[in-house]
Design a protein around this motif. Structure first.
Motif, PDB file in Angstrom:
ATOM      1  N   THR B  79       5.925   7.156  -0.869  1.00  0.00           N
ATOM      2  CA  THR B  79       7.185   7.031  -1.064  1.00  0.00           C
ATOM      3  C   THR B  79       7.836   5.949  -0.352  1.00  0.00           C
ATOM      4  OG1 THR B  79       7.342   8.001   1.051  1.00  0.00           O
ATOM      5  CG2 THR B  79       7.218   9.984  -0.407  1.00  0.00           C
ATOM      6  N   GLN B  80       6.401   5.247   0.510  1.00  0.00           N
ATOM      7  CA  GLN B  80       7.454   3.823   1.148  1.00  0.00           C
ATOM      8  C   GLN B  80       7.649   2.626   0.552  1.00  0.00           C
ATOM      9  OE1 GLN B  80       8.322   3.183   4.845  1.00  0.00           O
ATOM     10  NE2 GLN B  80       7.800   5.337   3.461  1.00  0.00           N
ATOM     11  N   PRO B  81       8.956   1.321   0.954  1.00  0.00           N
ATOM     12  CA  PRO B  81       9.127   0.488  -0.112  1.00  0.00           C
ATOM     13  C   PRO B  81       7.975  -0.764  -0.781  1.00  0.00           C
ATOM     14  CG  PRO B  81      10.083   0.968   1.550  1.00  0.00           C
ATOM     15  CD  PRO B  81       9.667   1.125   1.696  1.00  0.00           C
ATOM     16  N   ALA B  82       7.766  -0.159  -2.206  1.00  0.00           N
ATOM     17  CA  ALA B  82       7.337  -1.303  -2.852  1.00  0.00           C
ATOM     18  C   ALA B  82       7.654  -3.062  -2.621  1.00  0.00           C
ATOM     19  CB  ALA B  82       6.827  -0.959  -4.383  1.00  0.00           C
ATOM     20  N   ASP B  83       7.213  -2.784  -1.114  1.00  0.00           N
ATOM     21  CA  ASP B  83       6.611  -4.630  -0.897  1.00  0.00           C
ATOM     22  C   ASP B  83       6.161  -4.983  -0.342  1.00  0.00           C
ATOM     23  OD1 ASP B  83       7.496  -3.085   1.079  1.00  0.00           O
ATOM     24  OD2 ASP B  83       9.588  -3.323   1.546  1.00  0.00           O
ATOM     25  N   GLY B  84       5.393  -4.223  -0.436  1.00  0.00           N
ATOM     26  CA  GLY B  84       3.544  -4.868   0.199  1.00  0.00           C
ATOM     27  C   GLY B  84       3.448  -4.932   1.798  1.00  0.00           C
ATOM     28  N   TYR B  85       5.238  -4.348   2.735  1.00  0.00           N
ATOM     29  CA  TYR B  85       4.986  -4.888   3.728  1.00  0.00           C
ATOM     30  C   TYR B  85       4.263  -3.662   4.377  1.00  0.00           C
ATOM     31  CZ  TYR B  85       7.513  -8.831   3.879  1.00  0.00           C
ATOM     32  OH  TYR B  85       7.940 -10.196   3.969  1.00  0.00           O
ATOM     33  N   THR B  86       3.948  -2.273   3.412  1.00  0.00           N
ATOM     34  CA  THR B  86       3.473  -1.326   3.946  1.00  0.00           C
ATOM     35  C   THR B  86       2.509  -0.886   2.769  1.00  0.00           C
ATOM     36  OG1 THR B  86       5.466   0.228   4.847  1.00  0.00           O
ATOM     37  CG2 THR B  86       3.637   1.601   4.530  1.00  0.00           C
ATOM     38  N   LEU B 109      -2.496   7.823 -10.144  1.00  0.00           N
ATOM     39  CA  LEU B 109      -2.939   6.774 -10.924  1.00  0.00           C
ATOM     40  C   LEU B 109      -1.679   6.330 -10.900  1.00  0.00           C
ATOM     41  CD1 LEU B 109      -5.077   8.109 -13.765  1.00  0.00           C
ATOM     42  CD2 LEU B 109      -5.118   6.638 -12.480  1.00  0.00           C
ATOM     43  N   ASN B 110      -0.302   6.953 -10.618  1.00  0.00           N
ATOM     44  CA  ASN B 110       0.538   6.420 -10.814  1.00  0.00           C
ATOM     45  C   ASN B 110       2.140   6.129  -9.889  1.00  0.00           C
ATOM     46  OD1 ASN B 110       0.843   6.247 -13.544  1.00  0.00           O
ATOM     47  ND2 ASN B 110       0.784   8.293 -14.070  1.00  0.00           N
ATOM     48  N   ASP B 111       1.404   6.955  -8.598  1.00  0.00           N
ATOM     49  CA  ASP B 111       2.220   6.112  -8.015  1.00  0.00           C
ATOM     50  C   ASP B 111       1.885   5.478  -6.862  1.00  0.00           C
ATOM     51  OD1 ASP B 111       4.315   8.580  -9.077  1.00  0.00           O
ATOM     52  OD2 ASP B 111       4.169   9.873  -6.840  1.00  0.00           O
ATOM     53  N   LEU B 112       0.854   5.024  -6.763  1.00  0.00           N
ATOM     54  CA  LEU B 112       0.074   4.484  -5.798  1.00  0.00           C
ATOM     55  C   LEU B 112      -0.841   3.322  -6.639  1.00  0.00           C
ATOM     56  CD1 LEU B 112      -0.239   6.958  -3.310  1.00  0.00           C
ATOM     57  CD2 LEU B 112      -0.375   4.896  -2.091  1.00  0.00           C
ATOM     58  N   VAL B 113      -0.484   1.847  -6.008  1.00  0.00           N
ATOM     59  CA  VAL B 113      -1.093   0.919  -7.287  1.00  0.00           C
ATOM     60  C   VAL B 113      -2.365   0.105  -6.430  1.00  0.00           C
ATOM     61  CG1 VAL B 113       0.040  -0.835  -6.396  1.00  0.00           C
ATOM     62  CG2 VAL B 113      -1.068  -1.157  -8.302  1.00  0.00           C
ATOM     63  N   PRO B 114      -3.900   0.139  -6.955  1.00  0.00           N
ATOM     64  CA  PRO B 114      -5.064  -0.280  -6.126  1.00  0.00           C
ATOM     65  C   PRO B 114      -4.519  -2.132  -5.755  1.00  0.00           C
ATOM     66  CG  PRO B 114      -5.948   1.186  -7.981  1.00  0.00           C
ATOM     67  CD  PRO B 114      -4.720   0.902  -8.375  1.00  0.00           C
ATOM     68  N   VAL B 115      -5.848  -2.379  -4.677  1.00  0.00           N
ATOM     69  CA  VAL B 115      -4.878  -3.211  -4.395  1.00  0.00           C
ATOM     70  C   VAL B 115      -6.633  -4.318  -3.786  1.00  0.00           C
ATOM     71  CG1 VAL B 115      -3.720  -5.559  -2.344  1.00  0.00           C
ATOM     72  CG2 VAL B 115      -2.830  -3.307  -3.019  1.00  0.00           C
ATOM     73  N   VAL B 249      -7.932  -0.791  -0.050  1.00  0.00           N
ATOM     74  CA  VAL B 249      -6.456  -0.402  -0.098  1.00  0.00           C
ATOM     75  C   VAL B 249      -5.647  -0.706  -0.904  1.00  0.00           C
ATOM     76  CG1 VAL B 249      -4.317  -2.747   1.268  1.00  0.00           C
ATOM     77  CG2 VAL B 249      -6.645  -2.405   2.281  1.00  0.00           C
ATOM     78  N   PHE B 250      -4.545   0.439  -1.026  1.00  0.00           N
ATOM     79  CA  PHE B 250      -3.926   0.598  -1.936  1.00  0.00           C
ATOM     80  C   PHE B 250      -2.413   0.586  -1.593  1.00  0.00           C
ATOM     81  CE2 PHE B 250      -7.055   2.810  -2.896  1.00  0.00           C
ATOM     82  CZ  PHE B 250      -7.809   3.330  -3.927  1.00  0.00           C
ATOM     83  N   ALA B 251      -1.147   0.378  -2.094  1.00  0.00           N
ATOM     84  CA  ALA B 251       0.279  -0.109  -1.996  1.00  0.00           C
ATOM     85  C   ALA B 251       0.546   0.831  -3.491  1.00  0.00           C
ATOM     86  CB  ALA B 251       0.563  -1.694  -2.354  1.00  0.00           C
ATOM     87  N   PRO B 252       1.998   0.704  -2.782  1.00  0.00           N
ATOM     88  CA  PRO B 252       3.277   1.798  -3.105  1.00  0.00           C
ATOM     89  C   PRO B 252       3.415   1.579  -5.029  1.00  0.00           C
ATOM     90  CG  PRO B 252       4.206   1.335  -1.652  1.00  0.00           C
ATOM     91  CD  PRO B 252       2.900   0.462  -1.304  1.00  0.00           C
ATOM     92  N   ALA B 253       3.612   1.788  -6.000  1.00  0.00           N
ATOM     93  CA  ALA B 253       3.827   1.566  -7.391  1.00  0.00           C
ATOM     94  C   ALA B 253       4.928   1.058  -7.473  1.00  0.00           C
ATOM     95  CB  ALA B 253       3.474   3.311  -7.842  1.00  0.00           C
ATOM     96  N   GLY B 254       4.311  -0.435  -7.993  1.00  0.00           N
ATOM     97  CA  GLY B 254       6.159  -0.676  -7.971  1.00  0.00           C
ATOM     98  C   GLY B 254       6.350  -2.210  -7.872  1.00  0.00           C
ATOM     99  N   THR B 255       5.208  -2.642  -6.346  1.00  0.00           N
ATOM    100  CA  THR B 255       4.809  -3.650  -5.363  1.00  0.00           C
ATOM    101  C   THR B 255       4.317  -4.301  -7.207  1.00  0.00           C
ATOM    102  OG1 THR B 255       3.957  -2.437  -4.205  1.00  0.00           O
ATOM    103  CG2 THR B 255       3.695  -4.981  -3.767  1.00  0.00           C
ATOM    104  N   PRO B 256       5.105  -5.687  -6.564  1.00  0.00           N
ATOM    105  CA  PRO B 256       5.072  -6.941  -7.267  1.00  0.00           C
ATOM    106  C   PRO B 256       3.607  -7.461  -7.079  1.00  0.00           C
ATOM    107  CG  PRO B 256       7.219  -7.176  -6.254  1.00  0.00           C
ATOM    108  CD  PRO B 256       6.723  -6.227  -5.407  1.00  0.00           C
ATOM    109  N   ASP B 257       3.177  -7.702  -8.872  1.00  0.00           N
ATOM    110  CA  ASP B 257       2.162  -8.558  -8.798  1.00  0.00           C
ATOM    111  C   ASP B 257       0.974  -9.901  -8.183  1.00  0.00           C
ATOM    112  OD1 ASP B 257       1.460  -6.075 -10.914  1.00  0.00           O
ATOM    113  OD2 ASP B 257       1.624  -7.697 -12.414  1.00  0.00           O
ATOM    114  N   ASP B 258       2.301 -10.549  -8.072  1.00  0.00           N
ATOM    115  CA  ASP B 258       1.781 -11.720  -7.037  1.00  0.00           C
ATOM    116  C   ASP B 258       1.637 -10.987  -5.657  1.00  0.00           C
ATOM    117  OD1 ASP B 258       4.264 -11.316  -6.589  1.00  0.00           O
ATOM    118  OD2 ASP B 258       5.100 -13.510  -6.898  1.00  0.00           O
ATOM    119  N   ILE B 259       2.442 -10.118  -5.336  1.00  0.00           N
ATOM    120  CA  ILE B 259       1.977 -10.187  -3.991  1.00  0.00           C
ATOM    121  C   ILE B 259       0.949  -9.031  -3.674  1.00  0.00           C
ATOM    122  CG2 ILE B 259       2.840  -8.260  -1.785  1.00  0.00           C
ATOM    123  CD1 ILE B 259       5.431  -9.460  -2.296  1.00  0.00           C
ATOM    124  N   VAL B 260       0.967  -8.268  -4.711  1.00  0.00           N
ATOM    125  CA  VAL B 260      -0.490  -7.074  -4.764  1.00  0.00           C
ATOM    126  C   VAL B 260      -2.206  -8.374  -4.900  1.00  0.00           C
ATOM    127  CG1 VAL B 260      -2.298  -6.088  -6.067  1.00  0.00           C
ATOM    128  CG2 VAL B 260       0.023  -5.514  -5.780  1.00  0.00           C
TER     129      VAL B 260
END
Lengths: 499, 318
Positions: B79-86, B109-115, B249-260
């Motif tokens: 539920t955190q902002p998808a900006d790579g900071y959490t 599968l859809n709420d977080l993205v594997p990093v 490490v996983f990030a909230p879904a929607g985190t920009p690809d370049d930040i991932v």
């Protein structure tokens, strides 16, 4: 290596300047944080854990352990002065400590608990030194059936903490048992009474329960009564000393308390709280005049405090020799070791003797520090009573919330502690005893968990519980205990009706 | 008016260009660990966080949000902002939890993205004194004629799933799990001779194996464990149990690809360095060096496989 060599190795490790320094830092902050109501040993250790990341494993553990037993030491202070336990295991100390303070004898109570704690701690350390390997083997030999029977015996023994109204006491034990069923069942994975809240899947936090029932409710209670209970206390060294009669009456409770605490502390999974309850109950049962308890009896503070601090030391035995933490605080200690690449387990004493024996030696040095630190501080603590309640209580409430939150950074636990505060307030208004709630809450889940495991190992055969020798003995003891209680009640009843 | 300004600021903050890779990170980054500081995952996060802090010049904070089989911390990061900071640093519990918790508040599968996969270590099957044989073949033979108790660190834990996987792969006809609260109490009943096997990471069983209280039967997967040179791997023993314990490490879904990608690349730089390799080795761990895409495929496959196993072996909760 013989015992002598171990002691030498231990002390030579413990008195290195670095370890001495961190031992002092640990006990100093531990006793300080522990004395603050709401901040228990678990919160204290969690708060100070990051300070140890850069230290070597022995020093890190020396300091964390200092924080731990320092907090348990300091926890009795607010029990006595404010009727607010600093840590859950000091809850029972409120029963007689607070009445003593109200009678203007806070100094005596604090002095006595300091000496009792030191004595209990020392007995625990001697046990740690001499019988660790033996106890480790015993703990391995004990299976689920044995734990089940031991816990049943504990429940039966402790259910009698209440003095006057056994029915109300029983109701509170049942309430505790009921609260203990909340959360995911270990065996089937069924989440019970979680009301669709993820936070309740692990059950109710023990700290939130204890701090709510004993801490928050006390704050509400004093707000609702609004009496100024402040007793002006003059504390001189002479005023702190117990009377000769009290010294004499303390000896046996101290010995029994240390024994009970030491045994329960060494069992993985029980933690120090149970020992304090059983110690207290036992003193009450053995005393020729049980009615003095709850009114400022010195036995009522000596027994639980020696038990608590003996348990705190022996709790290191399963943690270090089996790698099985007895409580959440111990789990953090274990984590600190593993973080440094030291694998706790049966091999620790051999592979890292300097850690094991150094730690054991530092415990004793730490206990001496605590003694020196606490006696002069008593005068300062007592002055806490002079702080006006309208300033003190909001501060306490904040501390309780912070302490509860720190443990797993979850706001949910703050709501939980406040809810239990309300429940505790109502129950106290209705003159229910709260200590049995904690007993039911701790023992209930352990009884259930071990029973289910025993049934798996016994392939569903109930006689498995009796056929295991240790388990059989505990069950027999339980039966005797029940028989004795019935006998006592039957015999006492006619006398009561005469009065 | 005030409200409008607030809304505007919020809208600006939410714009993707507010978080571009070239100026990431320009403030504190938080790594959430869904376990207590006492666990084995917290130190991994602290190590990586400490190194990234030096590289990035911003604070990297470690926040512990334990509970409910790591799902509380995971749900929080979702539920955190998808900006790579959490971001979340977790374990195979990420892929096993969905098979047991039917009402998870997030979709793995859809709420977080594997990093990034930040390391792996082997699972070891260890037996206690109740098992007569010292070898895997001997144990499998013994298990044909009696019931086997597999002690686990909890229902639905990765250790439980891997125990079931092993039982299936080794063809144990009657192996049932016994659950405990954590790995250390689970091992006590094994060394006490009441339960038969325990499956845990190399470091988790090392203490008892070195003390001679447990014997390692097989190292799962196909990479030998340096600490147990004489123990065969599953591949060598010819059983189909290719599974490892990993940190990811996983990030909230929607985190920009370049930040991932930046977080992935910088973490790999840390772990491939000499200090990184040394750290992993001290945990009996190593690096698979998966790309972002490879790790994402790995997670997808893992989720499916555990789900299948759970249905097959009747692992369920709720």
């Amino acid at each position: 290596m013989g015992l002598y060599d171990n002691i030498i190795l231990g002390f030579s490790t413990a008195i290195s300047p670095v370890n001495l320094l961190y031992c002092f830092i640990g006990v100093f902050f531990g006793t300080l944080l522990g004395a603050l109501p709401g901040i228990g040993s678990l919160a204290a250790v969690s708060i100070l854990l990051p300070l140890t990341f850069s230290l070597d494993p022995t020093t890190a553990l020396v300091m964390l352990a200092g924080v731990y037993y320092g907090a348990e030491y300091g926890g009795s202070t607010s029990s006595i002065l404010l009727n607010l336990p600093g840590t859950p295991s000091n809850a029972i100390t409120c029963l007689d400590g607070y009445p003593m303070a109200q009678q203007g004898r806070a100094g005596v109570a604090l002095f006595t608990t300091t000496i009792a704690s030191f004595f209990g701690g020392s007995v625990g350390i001697i046990a740690l030194y001499t019988i660790s390997p033996l106890l480790a083997d015993a703990a391995i030999a004990m299976g689920p059936a044995d734990y089940f029977s031991l816990m049943v015996a504990g429940l039966v023994a402790a259910a009698a903490v209440t003095q006057e109204e056994p029915l109300k006491g029983l109701a509170m034990v049942v309430f505790g048992l009921a609260l203990g069923t909340v959360g995911t069942d270990i065996d089937s994975g069924v989440a019970r009474f979680h009301w669709d809240m993820l936070e309740l899947r692990d059950g109710i936090s023990f700290i939130a329960l204890a701090m709510g029932l004993f801490g928050v409710s006390e704050v509400i209670l004093s707000l609702s009564t609004m009496d100024q209970r402040n007793v002006k206390q003059r504390v001189t060294l002479r005023g702190m000393l117990p009377t000769r009669d009290e010294w004499r009456r303390s000896v046996k409770p101290a010995l029994r308390g240390a024994g009970i605490g030491g045994v329960f502390g060494a069992l993985p999974g029980t933690g120090p709280t149970i020992g304090t309850f059983i110690g207290y109950t036992l003193e009450q049962r053995l005393h020729k005049d049980p009615s003095i308890f709850g009114k400022g009896a010195i036995e009522g503070i000596v027994s639980p405090e020696t038990a608590n601090n003996a348990a705190v030391q022996t709790a290191f035995i399963p943690t270090l020799t089996l790698g099985v933490p007895g409580s959440a605080t111990m789990a953090i200690m274990l984590g600190a070791l593993m973080m440094n690449g030291v694998a706790p387990g049966p091999n620790l004493i051999n592979s890292n003797p300097e850690i094991f024996w150094g730690l054991a030696a530092s415990f004793w040095i730490g206990n001496v520090f605590l003694l020196i630190l606490n006696i002069p501080l008593i005068g300062i603590w007592v002055r806490l009573l002079q702080i006006p309640y309208h300033l003190l209580y909001p501060a306490i409430l904040i501390l309780i919330c912070v302490g509860t939150y720190t443990i797993r950074s979850n706001v949910f636990d703050i709501f939980l502690v406040l809810t239990f505060g309300m429940i505790g307030f109502v129950l106290r208004k209705l003159r229910f005893q709260l200590a049995p709630v904690l007993i039911g809450f701790i023992l209930g889940p352990m009884i259930e968990e071990n029973f289910k495991r025993a049934m798996i190992f016994g392939r569903g055969d109930f006689t498995y519980l009796v056929k295991q020798p240790v388990s059989g003995v505990f069950l027999a003891l339980t039966a005797l205990l029940i028989g004795w209680a019935i006998y006592k009640t039957v015999r006492r009843r006619p006398r009561r009706s005469e009065a | 008016m005030k409200l409008k300004a607030l809304g505007l600021t919020a809208a600006l903050a939410a714009l993707p260009f507010g978080a571009m890779a070239q100026d990431f990170p320009n403030r504190d980054v938080t790594i959430v660990v869904p376990y207590s500081p006492a666990g084995s995952t917290d130190p991994v996060a602290r190590f990586i966080g400490g190194e990234l802090q030096k590289m990035w010049g911003v604070n990297v904070l470690i926040e512990s949000k334990p509970g409910a089989g790591a799902t509380i911390g995971t749900a929080y990061v979702a539920t955190q902002p998808a900006d790579g900071y959490t971001v979340l640093l977790t374990t195979p519990a990420y892929t096993t939890a969905p098979s047991v918790y039917k009402d998870l508040p997030y979709d793995p599968l859809n709420d977080l993205v594997p990093v990034a996969q930040t390391g792996f270590t082997q699972f070891v099957v260890a037996a206690g004194p109740s098992v007569k044989s010292d070898t895997l073949e001997g144990f499998i033979e013994e298990a044909q004629s009696r019931q086997i108790f597999m002690s686990t660190s909890g229902l639905g834990s990765s250790g439980h799933f891997v125990s079931e996987l092993f039982a299936r792969a080794a063809g144990l006809p009657d192996a049932i799990p016994v659950h405990y609260k954590g790995g250390s109490p689970a091992q006590v009943d094994v060394i006490g001779g009441r339960a038969d096997t325990y499956v845990g990471s190399v470091l988790a069983v090392l203490g008892n194996v070195e003390a001679g209280k447990m014997k390692p039967l097989v190292v799962l997967g196909n990479t030998p464990a340096a600490k147990f040179p004489d123990t065969p791997t599953a591949a060598e023993a010819g059983i189909d149990a290719d599974v490892t314990f990993w940190w990811g490490v996983f990030a909230p879904a929607g985190t920009p690809d370049d930040i991932v990608k930046k977080i992935h690349d910088d973490m790999m730089t840390v772990l491939e360095s000499d200090v990184g390799q040394e750290y992993l080795a001290s945990n009996s761990a190593a690096l698979n060096n998966l790309s972002v895409e490879e790790f994402q495929d790995f997670i997808k496959k893992d989720l499916e496989e555990w789900k299948k196993l759970a249905e097959e072996r009747g692992i369920e909760a709720n």
